[in-house]
Design a protein around this motif. Structure first.
Motif, PDB file in Angstrom:
ATOM      1  N   VAL A 136       9.156   9.673  -1.033  1.00  0.00           N
ATOM      2  CA  VAL A 136       9.478   8.451  -0.293  1.00  0.00           C
ATOM      3  C   VAL A 136       8.594   8.420   0.949  1.00  0.00           C
ATOM      4  O   VAL A 136       8.610   9.334   1.763  1.00  0.00           O
ATOM      5  CB  VAL A 136      10.963   8.413   0.108  1.00  0.00           C
ATOM      6  CG1 VAL A 136      11.256   7.179   0.948  1.00  0.00           C
ATOM      7  CG2 VAL A 136      11.850   8.459  -1.119  1.00  0.00           C
ATOM      8  N   VAL A 137       7.816   7.357   1.067  1.00  0.00           N
ATOM      9  CA  VAL A 137       6.938   7.170   2.216  1.00  0.00           C
ATOM     10  C   VAL A 137       7.521   6.028   3.042  1.00  0.00           C
ATOM     11  O   VAL A 137       7.753   4.934   2.523  1.00  0.00           O
ATOM     12  CB  VAL A 137       5.498   6.833   1.773  1.00  0.00           C
ATOM     13  CG1 VAL A 137       4.601   6.663   2.978  1.00  0.00           C
ATOM     14  CG2 VAL A 137       4.955   7.892   0.836  1.00  0.00           C
ATOM     15  N   THR A 144       0.828  -1.203   0.000  1.00  0.00           N
ATOM     16  CA  THR A 144       0.000   0.000   0.000  1.00  0.00           C
ATOM     17  C   THR A 144       0.862   1.253   0.000  1.00  0.00           C
ATOM     18  O   THR A 144       0.572   2.212  -0.722  1.00  0.00           O
ATOM     19  CB  THR A 144      -0.937  -0.007   1.224  1.00  0.00           C
ATOM     20  OG1 THR A 144      -1.724  -1.192   1.188  1.00  0.00           O
ATOM     21  CG2 THR A 144      -1.836   1.197   1.236  1.00  0.00           C
ATOM     22  N   VAL A 145       1.940   1.263   0.779  1.00  0.00           N
ATOM     23  CA  VAL A 145       2.833   2.419   0.835  1.00  0.00           C
ATOM     24  C   VAL A 145       3.486   2.652  -0.525  1.00  0.00           C
ATOM     25  O   VAL A 145       3.593   3.792  -0.983  1.00  0.00           O
ATOM     26  CB  VAL A 145       3.883   2.230   1.959  1.00  0.00           C
ATOM     27  CG1 VAL A 145       5.061   3.159   1.790  1.00  0.00           C
ATOM     28  CG2 VAL A 145       3.233   2.444   3.306  1.00  0.00           C
ATOM     29  N   ARG A 146       3.904   1.593  -1.185  1.00  0.00           N
ATOM     30  CA  ARG A 146       4.504   1.743  -2.520  1.00  0.00           C
ATOM     31  C   ARG A 146       3.496   2.320  -3.512  1.00  0.00           C
ATOM     32  O   ARG A 146       3.828   3.197  -4.304  1.00  0.00           O
ATOM     33  CB  ARG A 146       5.020   0.400  -3.012  1.00  0.00           C
ATOM     34  CG  ARG A 146       6.302   0.001  -2.351  1.00  0.00           C
ATOM     35  CD  ARG A 146       6.925  -1.201  -3.022  1.00  0.00           C
ATOM     36  NE  ARG A 146       8.144  -1.566  -2.317  1.00  0.00           N
ATOM     37  CZ  ARG A 146       8.467  -2.793  -1.999  1.00  0.00           C
ATOM     38  NH1 ARG A 146       7.680  -3.790  -2.328  1.00  0.00           N
ATOM     39  NH2 ARG A 146       9.584  -3.039  -1.362  1.00  0.00           N
ATOM     40  N   LYS A 147       2.272   1.815  -3.441  1.00  0.00           N
ATOM     41  CA  LYS A 147       1.231   2.301  -4.349  1.00  0.00           C
ATOM     42  C   LYS A 147       0.927   3.771  -4.083  1.00  0.00           C
ATOM     43  O   LYS A 147       0.816   4.575  -5.008  1.00  0.00           O
ATOM     44  CB  LYS A 147      -0.033   1.456  -4.185  1.00  0.00           C
ATOM     45  CG  LYS A 147      -1.142   1.840  -5.116  1.00  0.00           C
ATOM     46  CD  LYS A 147      -2.321   0.914  -4.968  1.00  0.00           C
ATOM     47  CE  LYS A 147      -3.406   1.301  -5.959  1.00  0.00           C
ATOM     48  NZ  LYS A 147      -4.542   0.419  -5.873  1.00  0.00           N
ATOM     49  N   VAL A 148       0.800   4.138  -2.828  1.00  0.00           N
ATOM     50  CA  VAL A 148       0.480   5.516  -2.455  1.00  0.00           C
ATOM     51  C   VAL A 148       1.625   6.455  -2.846  1.00  0.00           C
ATOM     52  O   VAL A 148       1.385   7.573  -3.304  1.00  0.00           O
ATOM     53  CB  VAL A 148       0.180   5.599  -0.945  1.00  0.00           C
ATOM     54  CG1 VAL A 148       0.173   7.024  -0.446  1.00  0.00           C
ATOM     55  CG2 VAL A 148      -1.146   4.935  -0.649  1.00  0.00           C
ATOM     56  N   ARG A 159      -1.240  11.007   2.828  1.00  0.00           N
ATOM     57  CA  ARG A 159      -1.858  10.404   4.017  1.00  0.00           C
ATOM     58  C   ARG A 159      -3.324  10.081   3.764  1.00  0.00           C
ATOM     59  O   ARG A 159      -3.814   9.029   4.191  1.00  0.00           O
ATOM     60  CB  ARG A 159      -1.694  11.331   5.214  1.00  0.00           C
ATOM     61  CG  ARG A 159      -0.265  11.357   5.695  1.00  0.00           C
ATOM     62  CD  ARG A 159      -0.069  12.166   6.929  1.00  0.00           C
ATOM     63  NE  ARG A 159       1.324  12.015   7.367  1.00  0.00           N
ATOM     64  CZ  ARG A 159       1.928  12.821   8.180  1.00  0.00           C
ATOM     65  NH1 ARG A 159       1.293  13.856   8.684  1.00  0.00           N
ATOM     66  NH2 ARG A 159       3.182  12.617   8.516  1.00  0.00           N
ATOM     67  N   ALA A 160      -4.038  10.952   3.062  1.00  0.00           N
ATOM     68  CA  ALA A 160      -5.441  10.687   2.724  1.00  0.00           C
ATOM     69  C   ALA A 160      -5.549   9.492   1.780  1.00  0.00           C
ATOM     70  O   ALA A 160      -6.455   8.651   1.920  1.00  0.00           O
ATOM     71  CB  ALA A 160      -6.077  11.931   2.108  1.00  0.00           C
ATOM     72  N   GLY A 203      -0.334   8.440  -5.104  1.00  0.00           N
ATOM     73  CA  GLY A 203      -1.156   9.075  -4.084  1.00  0.00           C
ATOM     74  C   GLY A 203      -1.278  10.573  -4.116  1.00  0.00           C
ATOM     75  O   GLY A 203      -2.230  11.128  -3.610  1.00  0.00           O
ATOM     76  N   GLY A 204      -0.357  11.278  -4.680  1.00  0.00           N
ATOM     77  CA  GLY A 204      -0.406  12.728  -4.677  1.00  0.00           C
ATOM     78  C   GLY A 204       0.976  13.315  -4.539  1.00  0.00           C
ATOM     79  O   GLY A 204       1.985  12.603  -4.586  1.00  0.00           O
ATOM     80  N   THR A 205       1.007  14.629  -4.338  1.00  0.00           N
ATOM     81  CA  THR A 205       2.299  15.306  -4.265  1.00  0.00           C
ATOM     82  C   THR A 205       2.547  15.974  -2.917  1.00  0.00           C
ATOM     83  O   THR A 205       3.669  16.369  -2.638  1.00  0.00           O
ATOM     84  CB  THR A 205       2.396  16.377  -5.374  1.00  0.00           C
ATOM     85  OG1 THR A 205       1.297  17.279  -5.228  1.00  0.00           O
ATOM     86  CG2 THR A 205       2.366  15.729  -6.745  1.00  0.00           C
ATOM     87  N   THR A 206       1.520  16.110  -2.093  1.00  0.00           N
ATOM     88  CA  THR A 206       1.702  16.735  -0.783  1.00  0.00           C
ATOM     89  C   THR A 206       1.518  15.695   0.313  1.00  0.00           C
ATOM     90  O   THR A 206       0.932  14.635   0.091  1.00  0.00           O
ATOM     91  CB  THR A 206       0.705  17.887  -0.573  1.00  0.00           C
ATOM     92  OG1 THR A 206      -0.615  17.346  -0.531  1.00  0.00           O
ATOM     93  CG2 THR A 206       0.815  18.921  -1.682  1.00  0.00           C
TER      94      THR A 206
END
Length: 120
Positions: free
Chosen positions: A94-95, A47-51, A63-64, A55-58
């Motif tokens: 990087v998340v 999920t973290v890799r996908k996000v 997080r959303a 997932g966005g730029t901010t």
């Protein structure tokens, strides 16, 4: 006189059988308790890799997006979007995450596993 075959017989004793039964049962107990947490870790990692990629730029968008994915992936219960560490390295988002999972084995005996990962 003891027959020749009787002197060379080999086998497992009852104590040896009980010992190995206890060892195998204990390892099975640990595997049954740890596997769901490993499955959750792998789901969080995916999920973290996908996000991170979609997932966005901010930070709030990422997080959303993680929270939306968390609602889809019912097995994620250990962390939330606010637990994510979002950074930028070479114009790439990087998340990363880290959390502890405490597993009760029996009585006062617990197993502590420290999970961490990132989208890199």
């Amino acid at each position: 006189m003891i027959p020749r075959l009787a002197r060379h017989q080999r086998g497992i004793t009852l104590i040896g059988l009980l010992f190995w039964a206890i060892v195998i049962s204990f390892l099975g107990l640990i595997a049954m308790r740890v596997f769901p947490t490993l499955n959750e870790y792998w789901t969080i990692q995916r999920t973290v890799r996908k996000v991170a990629h979609e997932g966005g730029t901010t930070v709030p968008e990422i997080r959303a997006a993680f929270e939306r994915q968390k609602q889809i992936e019912y097995s994620i219960t250990s962390i939330s979007g606010k637990d994510l560490d979002v950074t930028k390295v070479n114009d790439q988002i990087v998340v990363s995450f880290a959390y502890d999972k405490e597993i009760e084995l029996f009585g006062p005996v617990y197993l502590l596993i420290k999970y961490s990962g990132s989208s890199r």
